[in-house]
Structures are given as structure tokens and as C-alpha cells.
Enzyme design. Structure first.
Site, PDB file in Angstrom:
ATOM      1  N   ARG A 260      39.125  39.491  42.674  1.00  0.00           N
ATOM      2  CA  ARG A 260      38.665  38.122  42.477  1.00  0.00           C
ATOM      3  C   ARG A 260      37.471  37.773  43.360  1.00  0.00           C
ATOM      4  O   ARG A 260      36.523  37.126  42.911  1.00  0.00           O
ATOM      5  CB  ARG A 260      39.824  37.166  42.781  1.00  0.00           C
ATOM      6  CG  ARG A 260      39.545  35.701  42.488  1.00  0.00           C
ATOM      7  CD  ARG A 260      40.682  34.824  43.027  1.00  0.00           C
ATOM      8  NE  ARG A 260      41.979  35.337  42.639  1.00  0.00           N
ATOM      9  CZ  ARG A 260      42.617  35.033  41.506  1.00  0.00           C
ATOM     10  NH1 ARG A 260      42.069  34.184  40.676  1.00  0.00           N
ATOM     11  NH2 ARG A 260      43.799  35.547  41.226  1.00  0.00           N
ATOM     12  N   ARG A 296      43.477  31.140  32.277  1.00  0.00           N
ATOM     13  CA  ARG A 296      43.990  30.769  33.605  1.00  0.00           C
ATOM     14  C   ARG A 296      44.519  29.325  33.670  1.00  0.00           C
ATOM     15  O   ARG A 296      45.592  29.093  34.236  1.00  0.00           O
ATOM     16  CB  ARG A 296      42.931  31.017  34.688  1.00  0.00           C
ATOM     17  CG  ARG A 296      42.546  32.505  34.818  1.00  0.00           C
ATOM     18  CD  ARG A 296      41.692  32.782  36.041  1.00  0.00           C
ATOM     19  NE  ARG A 296      42.436  32.628  37.260  1.00  0.00           N
ATOM     20  CZ  ARG A 296      42.370  31.594  38.060  1.00  0.00           C
ATOM     21  NH1 ARG A 296      41.535  30.602  37.792  1.00  0.00           N
ATOM     22  NH2 ARG A 296      43.116  31.517  39.128  1.00  0.00           N
ATOM     23  N   CYS A 326      45.278  26.468  18.410  1.00  0.00           N
ATOM     24  CA  CYS A 326      46.407  25.653  17.957  1.00  0.00           C
ATOM     25  C   CYS A 326      47.598  25.771  18.899  1.00  0.00           C
ATOM     26  O   CYS A 326      48.633  26.362  18.549  1.00  0.00           O
ATOM     27  CB  CYS A 326      46.781  26.042  16.541  1.00  0.00           C
ATOM     28  SG  CYS A 326      45.536  25.480  15.393  1.00  0.00           S
ATOM     29  N   GLU A 327      47.426  25.275  20.092  1.00  0.00           N
ATOM     30  CA  GLU A 327      48.474  25.236  21.121  1.00  0.00           C
ATOM     31  C   GLU A 327      48.209  23.989  21.959  1.00  0.00           C
ATOM     32  O   GLU A 327      47.073  23.775  22.396  1.00  0.00           O
ATOM     33  CB  GLU A 327      48.362  26.440  22.084  1.00  0.00           C
ATOM     34  CG  GLU A 327      48.572  27.787  21.471  1.00  0.00           C
ATOM     35  CD  GLU A 327      50.041  28.168  21.334  1.00  0.00           C
ATOM     36  OE1 GLU A 327      50.895  27.551  22.000  1.00  0.00           O
ATOM     37  OE2 GLU A 327      50.315  29.079  20.532  1.00  0.00           O
TER      38      GLU A 327
HETATM   39  C1  LIG Z   1      47.767  46.091  42.974  1.00  0.00           C
HETATM   40  C2  LIG Z   1      46.666  45.103  42.968  1.00  0.00           C
HETATM   41  N1  LIG Z   1      45.584  45.337  43.728  1.00  0.00           N
HETATM   42  C3  LIG Z   1      44.547  44.465  43.750  1.00  0.00           C
HETATM   43  C4  LIG Z   1      44.564  43.315  43.017  1.00  0.00           C
HETATM   44  C5  LIG Z   1      43.391  42.392  43.076  1.00  0.00           C
HETATM   45  O1  LIG Z   1      43.717  41.196  43.643  1.00  0.00           O
HETATM   46  P1  LIG Z   1      42.582  40.119  43.926  1.00  0.00           P
HETATM   47  O2  LIG Z   1      41.834  39.944  42.662  1.00  0.00           O
HETATM   48  O3  LIG Z   1      43.322  38.921  44.326  1.00  0.00           O
HETATM   49  O4  LIG Z   1      41.743  40.654  45.037  1.00  0.00           O
HETATM   50  C6  LIG Z   1      45.679  43.015  42.230  1.00  0.00           C
HETATM   51  C7  LIG Z   1      45.738  41.750  41.479  1.00  0.00           C
HETATM   52  O5  LIG Z   1      46.697  41.108  41.301  1.00  0.00           O
HETATM   53  C8  LIG Z   1      46.750  43.943  42.189  1.00  0.00           C
HETATM   54  O6  LIG Z   1      47.827  43.712  41.438  1.00  0.00           O
END
Ligand SMILES: Cc1ncc(COP(=O)(O)O)c(C=O)c1O
Length: 399
Positions: A260, A296, A326-327
Site C-alpha cells: 500500500r 474498498r 445494482c447493489e
Molecule cells: C503477507 C502479506 N505481505 C504484505 C502485504 C502488504 O501489506 P501492505 O499493503 O499493507 O503493505 C500483505 C497485505 O495484506 C500480506 O498479506
């Protein structure tokens, strides 16, 4: 870039990514950890477009994947196999075979039965599987319950109490080369101290093992969707160091899997207003993107910043911003303030949509999967075209 102008060249809705922001977030991460024995592995699940993966690869970042498809995308983005990790609580035989055939650096195993399956496949292929054991450290991250992954009741990883049995299985299978412990406590974590507890538990557990040289601490660095104050990589780095100083000093490599943090801020879902509908005392702004494009808000009640791409002097009014799926759940925001002169044809920008946006999209309601455009300074280029429902239909076999 002016999204109104961009929307003249690309039919809405589409995803636009700002290369400068991507480079800045990548640089921020590499800078924060450069003094430590840390390798970064971009979690491809956040945004699996190979052009974006390539930007991480160029900065020396590896990949973190969960399926054969993601490994293929990481390779297409130019990440060396040795720098690719694989997680996943439900790896299929196809995933495991592909991971072993591609020679990726580490497969993080999430259960005792999986150890046996990987060992059998490796024996069949005549290869040795480099494995990490993913531990569920029973630490609760302060995040949405769907985003926490390290509680006792979560499906991920192996509980510490089951470690002796896992080690017994590993010792009995010469096809397995155990090299790492791993964990991932949760995602969208906004406070460095939330990860500290998990890091400490993992570091202590690692010290009790012999022969391992990598400790994978997962991803989870959050981003500030609402613009409030959030921990940055520079805040997480000392926490990682503090928890793993002694391990790093004896040559143990710490692995991190940020997804992220790299991709979220750079992405905008560019959508057009189809209808402004007054109903039941509310103003509904119906746009041409929907929950199939960005799930999200519907899935996690997630907040995304939203604004019109043009300026307006009109007073702002509370609006319900919704898609056309349609939700009833296909609502991007309620009570969101938009100029009262919002009209059909206006371009709306949904911000911070670069991570878990396009990657989680679907063909629901026979809608297309959207095009993705990379903006670099004044240049914009298509990095993935839209995939229409007709193309999907081509895969339908005769009834
Ligand atoms: C095993 C694992 N590693 C890394 C990530 C990446 O997480 P983030 O996008 O919060 O850095 C995830 C996301 O859920 C994950 O499941």
C-alpha cells in the site's frame, strides 16, 4: 495533471497513476532502511501492473507474491527470481510448481499440511524448496478487522505452539530447505508501535531457532487517506532496528513487504458524473465507476478523498457519491461535500486509489475492467488497456 484534459484522451472511468509520487514513495522507503540489513519486497497484490512493479524493481526492490499469476507479473516487471517471495494460505499445486520452476527466493509456508504438499511437489520436480515458516504471532494490529491478519483466530500462518510439529516435518523432508521465519500482522497500520510488538515476538522466536538467516516481518505500513498524521517509513525504521538489532549484527537479513505505501497515494480513479439525482432529501451523484472498479469503500467502509477536477465557486453541499452497480452497497461516500453546481459530465477524482483498487476489480454487472494510465510529468501513457465484458465473454463456452 489536469484530469479534465486527460479524460478527453481516455474514456472514463480509468485509473491514473502519478509516476513522481510512486518514485517518491519508493525513494522514501529505500532511504529509510538503507542503513540496515533490510531487503524490501513490493507486495504485488496492492497493484500488479508490471509498469508499476518495474519502478520498484529499478530501485532494487524485490517482490512479494501470493500466486503463480503474481510471480509472472513480478517477473514481467523485471524483478529477479531470487528477490521474489511467495506467501498465501491457499497455494494451489500449480502455484507451488510455478514458484519452484521459476526459482523464486523463498516460499513462506502457512500450515503444516502445506509443508508436506510442497515437499512432495519438490521431490517430484527434483528440486529443493527454499522455505520460510509464516508464524501467526497472535498480535492484534489496530486496523479494520478485515485487515488484521495476526490474531489467534485468523487463518494465516502457523501458531507458535505448532512450531515443534512443523520443525519435525521439515526435518523429515530433505526437499525442504528452511531459511526463514515470516509474519504479517496486518495492513494499513498507522502507528509504528502497533508493529513493534509483533516484531519483538518474531525476533525473540527467531533467536531460538538455528540455521536461519532471514526474518520476514511482512508489510502493513499505512497511508493517510484522510490527510491526518500517520507513521512514515522513517518512523517504522527505528522500530525495525530496535527489535532486530542483534539479529542484523549477526548477519540476519530482515525482509519487509510494503504494498500500500508504495502504490496507494499515486493512484486516482477518474470517473465521470452521469446523473445528479435529488431523492429523499439527499443529493445523489451517480458516477460511471462502481464498486466493481474500487471495492474498498463497500468492503471495508474505506475512506477515499474525492473532488471535482474543475474549480467551482459554488457553495458545497453534502452528497452521496455512488456507482451504477445494482447493489445498495455501491456507494463511494455519504455526506461528502461537493460544489452544488455539480452536473452531468463533470469529472470526479477519487484519490489514494492506487493500492487495492484496480487489483481488486471485477467484471461484475458485465462491466469492463478499467484501463490504467501512467502520468510522468506532462506525459501520459496507457500501461494497461481496458478489458471489456465482450473479451471476457470470448472465454465463455457454448451452453
Ligand atoms: C503477507 C502479506 N505481505 C504484505 C502485504 C502488504 O501489506 P501492505 O499493503 O499493507 O503493505 C500483505 C497485505 O495484506 C500480506 O498479506
Amino acid at each position: 495533471m489536469d484530469m479534465v484534459a486527460l479524460a478527453r484522451n481516455y474514456p472514463t472511468p480509468f485509473y491514473a497513476y502519478d509516476a513522481e509520487v510512486l518514485r517518491a514513495r519508493i525513494a522514501e522507503l529505500t532511504e529509510a532502511f538503507k542503513a540496515q540489513n533490510v531487503s524490501l519486497h513490493y507486495a504485488v497484490k496492492a497493484n500488479d501492473n508490471p509498469a508499476i512493479i518495474a519502478m520498484a524493481a529499478k530501485a532494487g526492490i524485490g517482490g512479494c507474491t501470493v500466486t503463480a499469476g503474481e510471480i509472472k507479473r513480478a517477473l514481467a516487471g523485471g524483478i529477479a527470481p531470487a528477490m521474489i517471495l511467495m506467501n498465501g494460505v491457499g497455494k494451489t499445486d500449480t502455484d507451488i510448481r510455478f514458484a519452484l520452476a521459476s526459482g523464486i527466493g523463498q516460499i513462506n509456508v502457512e500450515s503444516i499440511p502445506e509443508l508436506t504438499v510442497i515437499a512432495d511437489i519438490a521431490r517430484d520436480m527434483g528440486v529443493i524448496a527454499p522455505i520460510g515458516l509464516r508464524i501467526n504471532p497472535e498480535v492484534e494490529a489496530d486496523t479494520h478487522s478485515h485487515l488484521a491478519t495476526g490474531r489467534r483466530t485468523d487463518k494465516f500462518g502457523t501458531l507458535v505452539e505448532d512450531l515443534p510439529e512443523a520443525k519435525h516435518v521439515i526435518a523429515s523432508r530433505p526437499e525442504l530447505k528452511w531459511i526463514a521465519l515470516s509474519c504479517h500482522i496486518g495492513t494499513q497500520v498507522h502507528n509504528a508501535s502497533e508493529l513493534r510488538r509483533g516484531y519483538e515476538v518474531m525476533s525473540a522466536l527467531f533467536s531460538e531457532q538455528e540455521g536461519l538467516d532471514r526474518l520476514d516481518l511482512g508489510g502493513g505500513f499505512g497511508v493517510s487517506y484522510k490527510g491526518d498524521s500517520y507513521a512514515k517509513p522513517a518512523d517504522f525504521a527505528p522500530v525495525v532496528l530496535e527489535a532486530t538489532k542483534q539479529l542484523q549484527a549477526r548477519g540476519v537479513r530482515i525482509q519487509l513487504e510494503p504494498g500500500r505505501y508504495i502504490a496507494a497515494e499515486a493512484g486516482t480513479l477518474v470517473t465521470k458524473v452521469l446523473y445528479v439525482k435529488k431523492s429523499g432529501g439527499q443529493t445523489f451523484v451517480i458516477v460511471d465507476a462502481g464498486m466493481n472498479d474500487l471495492i474498498r469503500p463497500a468492503l471495508y467502509d474505506a475512506y477515499h478523498p474525492m473532488s471535482l477536477a474543475r474549480s467551482s465557486k459554488a457553495a458545497h453541499i453534502p452528497c452521496v457519491i455512488a456507482g451504477g452497480v445494482c447493489e445498495s452497497g455501491d456507494v463511494f461516500a455519504r455526506g461528502r461535500m461537493l460544489p452544488s453546481d455539480v452536473v452531468r459530465g463533470d469529472i470526479l477524482e477519487i484519490g489514494f486509489a492506487g493500492a487495492y483498487g484496480h487489483a481488486m476489480s471485477s467484471f461484475y454487472n458485465a462491466r469492463p475492467r478499467l484501463a490504467e494510465v501512467l502520468i510522468d510529468g506532462n506525459e501520459a501513457r496507457l500501461i494497461r488497456r481496458a478489458l471489456t465484458a465482450e473479451e471476457f465473454d470470448a472465454a465463455t463456452l457454448a451452453a
